[in-house]
Every structure is written in C-alpha cells, then in structure tokens.
Design a protein around this motif. Structure first.
Motif, PDB file in Angstrom:
ATOM      1  N   MET A 133      14.527  12.779   0.511  1.00 34.09           N
ATOM      2  CA  MET A 133      13.887  14.091   1.259  1.00 34.09           C
ATOM      3  C   MET A 133      13.493  13.362   2.901  1.00 34.09           C
ATOM      4  O   MET A 133      13.368  14.451   3.429  1.00 34.09           O
ATOM      5  CB  MET A 133      12.756  14.356   0.544  1.00 34.09           C
ATOM      6  CG  MET A 133      13.051  15.580  -0.488  1.00 34.09           C
ATOM      7  SD  MET A 133      13.681  16.803   0.092  1.00 34.09           S
ATOM      8  CE  MET A 133      12.190  17.654   1.039  1.00 34.09           C
ATOM      9  N   PRO A 134      13.129  12.063   2.892  1.00 31.72           N
ATOM     10  CA  PRO A 134      12.831  11.935   4.291  1.00 31.72           C
ATOM     11  C   PRO A 134      13.957  12.039   5.255  1.00 31.72           C
ATOM     12  O   PRO A 134      13.680  12.173   6.486  1.00 31.72           O
ATOM     13  CB  PRO A 134      12.636  10.320   4.294  1.00 31.72           C
ATOM     14  CG  PRO A 134      11.863  10.273   2.647  1.00 31.72           C
ATOM     15  CD  PRO A 134      12.738  11.199   2.007  1.00 31.72           C
ATOM     16  N   ARG A 170       0.818  -1.248  -0.002  1.00 34.73           N
ATOM     17  CA  ARG A 170       0.087   0.061  -0.071  1.00 34.73           C
ATOM     18  C   ARG A 170       0.783   1.199   0.216  1.00 34.73           C
ATOM     19  O   ARG A 170       1.469   1.489   0.982  1.00 34.73           O
ATOM     20  CB  ARG A 170      -0.902  -0.065   1.237  1.00 34.73           C
ATOM     21  CG  ARG A 170      -1.836   1.115   1.316  1.00 34.73           C
ATOM     22  CD  ARG A 170      -3.089   0.873   2.440  1.00 34.73           C
ATOM     23  NE  ARG A 170      -3.699   2.335   2.875  1.00 34.73           N
ATOM     24  CZ  ARG A 170      -4.732   1.977   3.300  1.00 34.73           C
ATOM     25  NH1 ARG A 170      -5.045   1.266   4.304  1.00 34.73           N
ATOM     26  NH2 ARG A 170      -5.697   3.249   3.535  1.00 34.73           N
ATOM     27  N   ARG A 171       1.004   1.808  -0.955  1.00 34.64           N
ATOM     28  CA  ARG A 171       1.893   2.965  -1.251  1.00 34.64           C
ATOM     29  C   ARG A 171       1.305   4.381  -0.308  1.00 34.64           C
ATOM     30  O   ARG A 171       0.327   4.700  -0.180  1.00 34.64           O
ATOM     31  CB  ARG A 171       1.794   3.732  -2.653  1.00 34.64           C
ATOM     32  CG  ARG A 171       2.905   4.648  -2.873  1.00 34.64           C
ATOM     33  CD  ARG A 171       2.826   4.929  -4.568  1.00 34.64           C
ATOM     34  NE  ARG A 171       3.575   5.909  -4.990  1.00 34.64           N
ATOM     35  CZ  ARG A 171       4.586   5.993  -5.307  1.00 34.64           C
ATOM     36  NH1 ARG A 171       5.136   4.818  -5.197  1.00 34.64           N
ATOM     37  NH2 ARG A 171       5.331   6.926  -5.902  1.00 34.64           N
ATOM     38  N   LEU A 172       2.391   4.724   0.390  1.00 40.89           N
ATOM     39  CA  LEU A 172       2.039   5.784   1.195  1.00 40.89           C
ATOM     40  C   LEU A 172       2.720   7.123   1.051  1.00 40.89           C
ATOM     41  O   LEU A 172       1.889   8.090   1.129  1.00 40.89           O
ATOM     42  CB  LEU A 172       2.976   5.429   2.589  1.00 40.89           C
ATOM     43  CG  LEU A 172       2.655   4.376   3.316  1.00 40.89           C
ATOM     44  CD1 LEU A 172       3.641   3.863   4.399  1.00 40.89           C
ATOM     45  CD2 LEU A 172       1.174   4.210   3.947  1.00 40.89           C
ATOM     46  N   ALA A 173       3.643   7.200   0.140  1.00 41.12           N
ATOM     47  CA  ALA A 173       4.196   8.609  -0.448  1.00 41.12           C
ATOM     48  C   ALA A 173       5.175   8.282  -1.247  1.00 41.12           C
ATOM     49  O   ALA A 173       5.951   7.328  -1.250  1.00 41.12           O
ATOM     50  CB  ALA A 173       4.616   9.578   0.765  1.00 41.12           C
ATOM     51  N   PRO A 174       5.335   9.081  -2.457  1.00 42.89           N
ATOM     52  CA  PRO A 174       6.347   9.322  -3.376  1.00 42.89           C
ATOM     53  C   PRO A 174       7.686   9.886  -2.748  1.00 42.89           C
ATOM     54  O   PRO A 174       7.412  10.506  -1.661  1.00 42.89           O
ATOM     55  CB  PRO A 174       6.044   9.921  -4.391  1.00 42.89           C
ATOM     56  CG  PRO A 174       4.780  10.776  -4.202  1.00 42.89           C
ATOM     57  CD  PRO A 174       4.234   9.992  -2.932  1.00 42.89           C
ATOM     58  N   THR A 175       8.740   9.551  -2.870  1.00 43.16           N
ATOM     59  CA  THR A 175      10.088  10.243  -2.541  1.00 43.16           C
ATOM     60  C   THR A 175      10.649  10.659  -3.342  1.00 43.16           C
ATOM     61  O   THR A 175      11.029  10.088  -4.693  1.00 43.16           O
ATOM     62  CB  THR A 175      10.760   9.274  -1.635  1.00 43.16           C
ATOM     63  OG1 THR A 175      11.048   8.082  -2.295  1.00 43.16           O
ATOM     64  CG2 THR A 175       9.849   8.548  -0.362  1.00 43.16           C
ATOM     65  N   TYR A 176      11.539  11.774  -3.166  1.00 40.07           N
ATOM     66  CA  TYR A 176      12.538  12.510  -4.258  1.00 40.07           C
ATOM     67  C   TYR A 176      13.867  12.638  -3.347  1.00 40.07           C
ATOM     68  O   TYR A 176      13.863  12.434  -2.226  1.00 40.07           O
ATOM     69  CB  TYR A 176      11.908  13.747  -4.584  1.00 40.07           C
ATOM     70  CG  TYR A 176      10.721  13.605  -5.454  1.00 40.07           C
ATOM     71  CD1 TYR A 176      10.614  13.282  -6.643  1.00 40.07           C
ATOM     72  CD2 TYR A 176       9.345  13.364  -4.847  1.00 40.07           C
ATOM     73  CE1 TYR A 176       9.603  13.130  -7.434  1.00 40.07           C
ATOM     74  CE2 TYR A 176       8.242  13.408  -5.396  1.00 40.07           C
ATOM     75  CZ  TYR A 176       8.371  13.300  -6.979  1.00 40.07           C
ATOM     76  OH  TYR A 176       7.168  13.019  -7.603  1.00 40.07           O
ATOM     77  N   ALA A 177      14.987  12.702  -4.087  1.00 42.48           N
ATOM     78  CA  ALA A 177      16.214  13.418  -3.648  1.00 42.48           C
ATOM     79  C   ALA A 177      16.590  14.613  -4.142  1.00 42.48           C
ATOM     80  O   ALA A 177      16.354  14.880  -5.285  1.00 42.48           O
ATOM     81  CB  ALA A 177      17.128  12.153  -3.818  1.00 42.48           C
ATOM     82  N   VAL A 178      17.254  15.309  -3.278  1.00 37.57           N
ATOM     83  CA  VAL A 178      17.827  16.661  -3.653  1.00 37.57           C
ATOM     84  C   VAL A 178      19.036  16.881  -3.151  1.00 37.57           C
ATOM     85  O   VAL A 178      19.585  16.022  -2.210  1.00 37.57           O
ATOM     86  CB  VAL A 178      16.804  17.753  -2.940  1.00 37.57           C
ATOM     87  CG1 VAL A 178      15.248  17.514  -3.292  1.00 37.57           C
ATOM     88  CG2 VAL A 178      16.924  17.617  -1.594  1.00 37.57           C
TER      89      VAL A 178
END
Length: 314
Positions: free
Chosen positions: A244-245, A156-164
């Motif tokens: 990002m987390p 169950r997908r909770l959130a997309p994530t990205y890197a910066v």
C-alpha cells in the motif's frame, strides 16, 4: 587525537571486516584507512589483521586488542556526540537509512518542519533498499520493514502495512474483472523478488472471512523493487500485488485501480529502528519522535491499510 583517529580506523575496519566499508563511514579512501591501521600496528608493535586480496580478518592479537578498546571507543564517541549538542538544542549530523521510493514519497516531506524546529541538525540520509546494520554501520536511525533486531537495536512501530492487487484500467479494458483470486491466473503477473532471500514473493491472499488462497500466478515479469512494479502496473504491463505505501499515491491519482477489493496480504509493518543505549543523542530522540508524530498527523497507518480507497485524495 591522532591515536583516536588510528583506533577509529581499526575499530570500524574490524567491525565491518573491510577497509572499504570503514572508509565509506569515515569519508576517507580505503588506502588512507589501511595506512592508519598500519601506523597503529607500528605503534603497538603488533599485527592486527591478516590481509589478503579477498579478505581482512583479525589476528589473535587483533581480537584481544579489539575487546579491550571497542567498549571504551564507543563510550568516547558517544561522549563527543553528546558534548556537541548544546543543552535543549539538538545538533550534529543525523545519519539515517531509508528505502529510495519510501523516503522520497513520505519521509522527505516530513523534513521541512523538522529543519525549522532544529536548525542545527544536518540530515545525512542514505537511500538504499537493503536491510542495514543500524549500530554496526553507524546509523542514528533506519526506517523501513524487516530490519533484523540485532543486539543494541530497538524498533518503534509506525504503521502496519498491507498489499493489494492492482492493475491499470487500460490493461483491464476488454478483460473480465476477477471475482475471486483464482481468476488471477488468467492475467499477466508482475512478480516481486525478495531482495533478502532472492525468492519470488507468492500471491497469498486472504479476506476478512478468514479465507486464504495461494495463487499460482502466470509470471510475465519479475522486479525486485515495488516502486518499479507500481509504474509497470500503471503502464499496463500486467497486474501486481503492491504494498500500500507504493500503491496509495497511484490509486489516489487514478493511475491504477484495485482488483478484488475484499482481498489482501499482510506485509508486516513500517518501523523506525535506533540504538537502545540509555544516553541516546538528543538529535536521534527528537527525530524519532518527529517521525512518529508525523505518521499520526498524516494518518499514514490508515493509508497503508488494505481498506483505504483513496477517498482523501492524497
């Protein structure tokens, strides 16, 4: 019940290919598990495993016996689990796998309300950065990204994530702020090694216009843990492409800053993984729902987005 314990030791050892792995799940010593299997072999008059100092493999008879008992054993343990939960009152031990830093930062704070609402559930959480076999290792749920959807597991997908790209103000003092990803080659790169493949993760950046740039970074150090990378960035050791987390708390606190705010990389997402069996234990169902609702209420998907700038101060 004694026969059930012996079969449990056999089935878990067969699934894991190891007495030690079965012992960890059962809270026993490897010697005790081995002794249980030996007792079962004596009762059956059948050798179940080929044993050596390096491996544990099923005999032909052991494979046939596993086929006969694995399904009924799983059904029986599920029945015990459901029977331990009083109607409309979830209870029992909730075994969850979660990565170290992600669990500490985001999941543990969600436990307070959950424990008040479900006082008969006992969380038994394993903090580990590896990808686990949810069903094979007996977890009720696992939270993270990139876990393989093996047979019997859904996500169950909770959130997309990205890197910066991030650095500290101390590191950038006296250095020119990069205006394009190509300028990153002049800076000291803190690179990440994949725990699964062992390879370095490339700096493959993109922007909303559709441009993509693969940066040949000047590697200064290599870590396999994104939280450690974030701390190294905050200490001024170099620049890093941070998920990002892990970047968000330090960006909000002002310990690190964004470089190239219009550029990012997509890291897939965070999901909660659990068994797809129809009669899922009630404790698992309420936990999955609680985590999903908490993600929505705390707007974590927005915080893990590359556009987030720390303005909410959290």
């Amino acid at each position: 019940m004694d026969a059930l314990h012996l079969i449990e030791s056999f089935v878990l050892s067969a699934r894991a290919g190891s007495f030690s792995a079965a012992a960890r799940r059962l809270g026993m010593t490897p010697a005790a598990v081995s002794k249980n299997v030996a007792r079962l072999e004596t009762q059956l008059g059948l050798r179940l495993f080929h044993r050596s100092t390096r491996s544990l493999t099923l005999t032909a008879g052991g494979e046939r016996f596993l086929l006969e008992v694995d399904g009924p054993f799983a059904a029986l343990t599920d029945a015990f689990s459901r029977a331990s939960e009083r109607e409309s009152a979830p209870s029992g031990t909730l075994k969850v796998s979660v990565a170290h830093s992600f669990g500490r930062e985001y999941l543990i704070p969600m436990l307070g309300e959950f424990l008040v609402r479900y006082p008969d559930i006992v969380p038994d959480w394993r903090f580990d950065n590896r990808s686990v076999d949810v069903v094979g290792e007996g977890f009720d749920a696992a939270i993270g990204g990139g876990i393989e959807l093996t047979q019997g597991v859904i996500a169950r997908r909770l959130a997309p994530t990205y890197a910066v790209m991030c650095a500290s103000s101390a590191y950038m003092a006296g250095r020119k702020m990069p205006e394009h990803p190509s300028a990153l080659t002049a800076l000291d790169a803190i690179m990440r090694r994949s725990g699964m493949s062992g390879r370095l993760r490339a700096w493959d950046l993109r922007n909303v216009e559709g441009e993509r740039v693969n940066v040949e970074a000047r590697t200064r150090m290599i870590f396999d843990d994104p939280e450690a990378m974030a701390h190294a960035v905050a200490l001024g050791y170099g620049v890093a492409l941070l998920p990002m987390p892990h970047a968000a708390p330090m960006l909000a606190a002002g310990r690190i800053l964004r470089l190239l705010p219009d550029w990012f990389d997509e890291y897939g997402g965070v999901s909660i993984y659990y068994s797809n069996k129809k009669q899922l234990p009630l404790r698992t169902r309420v936990f999955v729902d609680h985590v999903a609702q908490s993600f929505e209420q705390q707007r974590l998907a927005a915080r893990f987005d590359w556009r987030w700038d720390g303005a909410d101060g959290k």
